[in-house]
Design a protein around this motif. Structure first.
Motif, PDB file in Angstrom:
ATOM      1  N   ALA A 124      19.937 -37.705  10.118  1.00  0.00           N
ATOM      2  CA  ALA A 124      19.423 -38.884  10.807  1.00  0.00           C
ATOM      3  C   ALA A 124      19.300 -38.660  12.311  1.00  0.00           C
ATOM      4  N   SER A 125      20.062 -37.737  12.833  1.00  0.00           N
ATOM      5  CA  SER A 125      20.054 -37.461  14.271  1.00  0.00           C
ATOM      6  C   SER A 125      19.084 -36.354  14.676  1.00  0.00           C
ATOM      7  N   ASP A 126      18.278 -35.844  13.750  1.00  0.00           N
ATOM      8  CA  ASP A 126      17.344 -34.749  14.037  1.00  0.00           C
ATOM      9  C   ASP A 126      16.046 -35.305  14.620  1.00  0.00           C
ATOM     10  N   PHE A 127      15.883 -35.153  15.933  1.00  0.00           N
ATOM     11  CA  PHE A 127      14.697 -35.656  16.623  1.00  0.00           C
ATOM     12  C   PHE A 127      13.542 -34.659  16.604  1.00  0.00           C
ATOM     13  N   SER A 128      13.768 -33.445  16.202  1.00  0.00           N
ATOM     14  CA  SER A 128      12.743 -32.409  16.285  1.00  0.00           C
ATOM     15  C   SER A 128      11.508 -32.755  15.454  1.00  0.00           C
ATOM     16  N   VAL A 129      11.666 -33.556  14.417  1.00  0.00           N
ATOM     17  CA  VAL A 129      10.543 -33.902  13.536  1.00  0.00           C
ATOM     18  C   VAL A 129       9.522 -34.808  14.222  1.00  0.00           C
ATOM     19  N   MET A 130       9.892 -35.358  15.367  1.00  0.00           N
ATOM     20  CA  MET A 130       8.992 -36.258  16.098  1.00  0.00           C
ATOM     21  C   MET A 130       8.156 -35.539  17.150  1.00  0.00           C
ATOM     22  N   THR A 131       8.318 -34.252  17.258  1.00  0.00           N
ATOM     23  CA  THR A 131       7.657 -33.520  18.337  1.00  0.00           C
ATOM     24  C   THR A 131       6.149 -33.748  18.355  1.00  0.00           C
ATOM     25  N   GLN A 132       5.607 -33.748  19.545  1.00  0.00           N
ATOM     26  CA  GLN A 132       4.161 -33.816  19.735  1.00  0.00           C
ATOM     27  C   GLN A 132       3.592 -32.430  20.041  1.00  0.00           C
ATOM     28  N   GLU A 133       4.447 -31.441  20.085  1.00  0.00           N
ATOM     29  CA  GLU A 133       4.020 -30.049  20.291  1.00  0.00           C
ATOM     30  C   GLU A 133       3.635 -29.475  18.928  1.00  0.00           C
ATOM     31  N   THR A 134       2.338 -29.428  18.658  1.00  0.00           N
ATOM     32  CA  THR A 134       1.856 -29.052  17.325  1.00  0.00           C
ATOM     33  C   THR A 134       0.936 -27.829  17.344  1.00  0.00           C
ATOM     34  N   GLN A 135       0.949 -27.054  18.418  1.00  0.00           N
ATOM     35  CA  GLN A 135       0.080 -25.886  18.557  1.00  0.00           C
ATOM     36  C   GLN A 135      -1.377 -26.234  18.279  1.00  0.00           C
ATOM     37  N   GLY A 136      -1.804 -27.406  18.761  1.00  0.00           N
ATOM     38  CA  GLY A 136      -3.196 -27.820  18.624  1.00  0.00           C
ATOM     39  C   GLY A 136      -3.552 -28.445  17.294  1.00  0.00           C
ATOM     40  N   LYS A 137      -2.586 -28.607  16.404  1.00  0.00           N
ATOM     41  CA  LYS A 137      -2.856 -29.199  15.091  1.00  0.00           C
ATOM     42  C   LYS A 137      -2.816 -30.729  15.167  1.00  0.00           C
ATOM     43  N   LYS A 138      -3.480 -31.340  14.203  1.00  0.00           N
ATOM     44  CA  LYS A 138      -3.478 -32.797  14.042  1.00  0.00           C
ATOM     45  C   LYS A 138      -2.600 -33.097  12.838  1.00  0.00           C
ATOM     46  N   LEU A 139      -1.358 -33.489  13.097  1.00  0.00           N
ATOM     47  CA  LEU A 139      -0.390 -33.705  12.030  1.00  0.00           C
ATOM     48  C   LEU A 139      -0.088 -35.181  11.822  1.00  0.00           C
ATOM     49  N   LEU A 140       0.389 -35.486  10.639  1.00  0.00           N
ATOM     50  CA  LEU A 140       0.903 -36.796  10.276  1.00  0.00           C
ATOM     51  C   LEU A 140       2.294 -36.578   9.702  1.00  0.00           C
ATOM     52  N   THR A 141       3.267 -37.326  10.195  1.00  0.00           N
ATOM     53  CA  THR A 141       4.610 -37.272   9.639  1.00  0.00           C
ATOM     54  C   THR A 141       4.984 -38.657   9.146  1.00  0.00           C
ATOM     55  N   LEU A 142       5.448 -38.716   7.900  1.00  0.00           N
ATOM     56  CA  LEU A 142       5.985 -39.950   7.326  1.00  0.00           C
ATOM     57  C   LEU A 142       7.488 -39.780   7.196  1.00  0.00           C
ATOM     58  N   GLN A 143       8.223 -40.819   7.546  1.00  0.00           N
ATOM     59  CA  GLN A 143       9.693 -40.761   7.501  1.00  0.00           C
ATOM     60  C   GLN A 143      10.250 -41.979   6.775  1.00  0.00           C
ATOM     61  N   THR A 144      11.284 -41.734   5.969  1.00  0.00           N
ATOM     62  CA  THR A 144      12.035 -42.822   5.346  1.00  0.00           C
ATOM     63  C   THR A 144      13.480 -42.377   5.172  1.00  0.00           C
ATOM     64  N   SER A 145      14.350 -43.332   4.950  1.00  0.00           N
ATOM     65  CA  SER A 145      15.759 -43.008   4.727  1.00  0.00           C
ATOM     66  C   SER A 145      15.942 -42.352   3.365  1.00  0.00           C
ATOM     67  N   TYR A 146      16.960 -41.486   3.278  1.00  0.00           N
ATOM     68  CA  TYR A 146      17.189 -40.722   2.058  1.00  0.00           C
ATOM     69  C   TYR A 146      18.679 -40.423   1.934  1.00  0.00           C
ATOM     70  N   PRO A 147      19.238 -40.433   0.750  1.00  0.00           N
ATOM     71  CA  PRO A 147      18.690 -40.950  -0.503  1.00  0.00           C
ATOM     72  C   PRO A 147      18.467 -42.466  -0.435  1.00  0.00           C
ATOM     73  N   ILE A 148      17.695 -42.965  -1.399  1.00  0.00           N
ATOM     74  CA  ILE A 148      17.417 -44.401  -1.460  1.00  0.00           C
ATOM     75  C   ILE A 148      18.745 -45.155  -1.458  1.00  0.00           C
ATOM     76  N   ASN A 149      18.735 -46.295  -0.802  1.00  0.00           N
ATOM     77  CA  ASN A 149      19.883 -47.191  -0.646  1.00  0.00           C
ATOM     78  C   ASN A 149      20.932 -46.665   0.326  1.00  0.00           C
ATOM     79  N   THR A 150      20.571 -45.668   1.118  1.00  0.00           N
ATOM     80  CA  THR A 150      21.459 -45.181   2.168  1.00  0.00           C
ATOM     81  C   THR A 150      20.631 -44.945   3.425  1.00  0.00           C
TER      82      THR A 150
END
Length: 176
Positions: A124-150
């Motif tokens: 939950a504390s990993d901020f690296s997945v939000m980076t805007q440094e994508t080497q020129g790529k157009k990315l989409l990231t979807l995030q949700t809590s895991y496992p379900i109900n936690t």
């Protein structure tokens, strides 16, 4: 889903996107997801949670669909039954997505198609997945809590831009 842990330096000017329920849609046909995308003005936990009652949330200071960078969208996989909102489990089947599955975003009279390129589980504390440094790529990231109900970890789906189709006047064509 409590996650707001978001902070990184933003250098580009952010364009304010209108929050109109039928204007911005996320569609993942494989898992029967159609949800409004709410463009949040704030990364404050309370504000994001309030926005999650109305759909999935595009976090501020991240790319818009079709732009170079990382479009970052969060949604609930589970939430308390008595909490308001009808999107409490919108991402409950996100873990069923596989490489090359399609994710569509309807945004500003166009449809942006992304193809899944990877999935991962992060702390939950990993901020690296939000980076805007994508080497020129157009990315989409979807995030949700895991496992379900936690809220222990985060399930991350990464997709890469594939195609843009203009659809003037075709709002809501994905509703089913």
């Amino acid at each position: 889903l409590l996650f707001l842990f978001f902070h990184f330096n933003q250098t580009k000017e952010i364009q304010k996107i209108p929050n109109k329920p039928n204007l911005n849609l996320l569609v993942i046909q494989k898992i029967n997801v159609t949800a409004p995308i709410i463009y949040s003005d704030s990364i404050e936990e309370d504000a994001v949670q309030k926005n999650l009652e109305s759909g999935v949330v595009h976090l501020p200071n991240t790319a818009n669909p079709g732009e170079i960078g990382n479009v970052y969208i969060v949604g609930h996989s589970s939430d308390y039954v008595l909490n308001p909102g009808k999107y409490k489990r919108i991402f409950s089947k996100l873990d069923k997505l596989e490489t090359n599955d399609e994710i569509l975003i309807e945004f500003k009279d166009a449809t942006f198609k992304y193809l899944v390129v990877g999935t991962k589980i992060v702390e939950a504390s990993d901020f690296s997945v939000m980076t805007q440094e994508t080497q020129g790529k157009k990315l989409l990231t979807l995030q949700t809590s895991y496992p379900i109900n936690t809220a222990q970890k985060r399930l991350i789906i990464i997709a890469e831009f594939f195609q843009k189709s203009d659809n003037p006047g075709s709002r809501n064509k994905f509703r089913y």
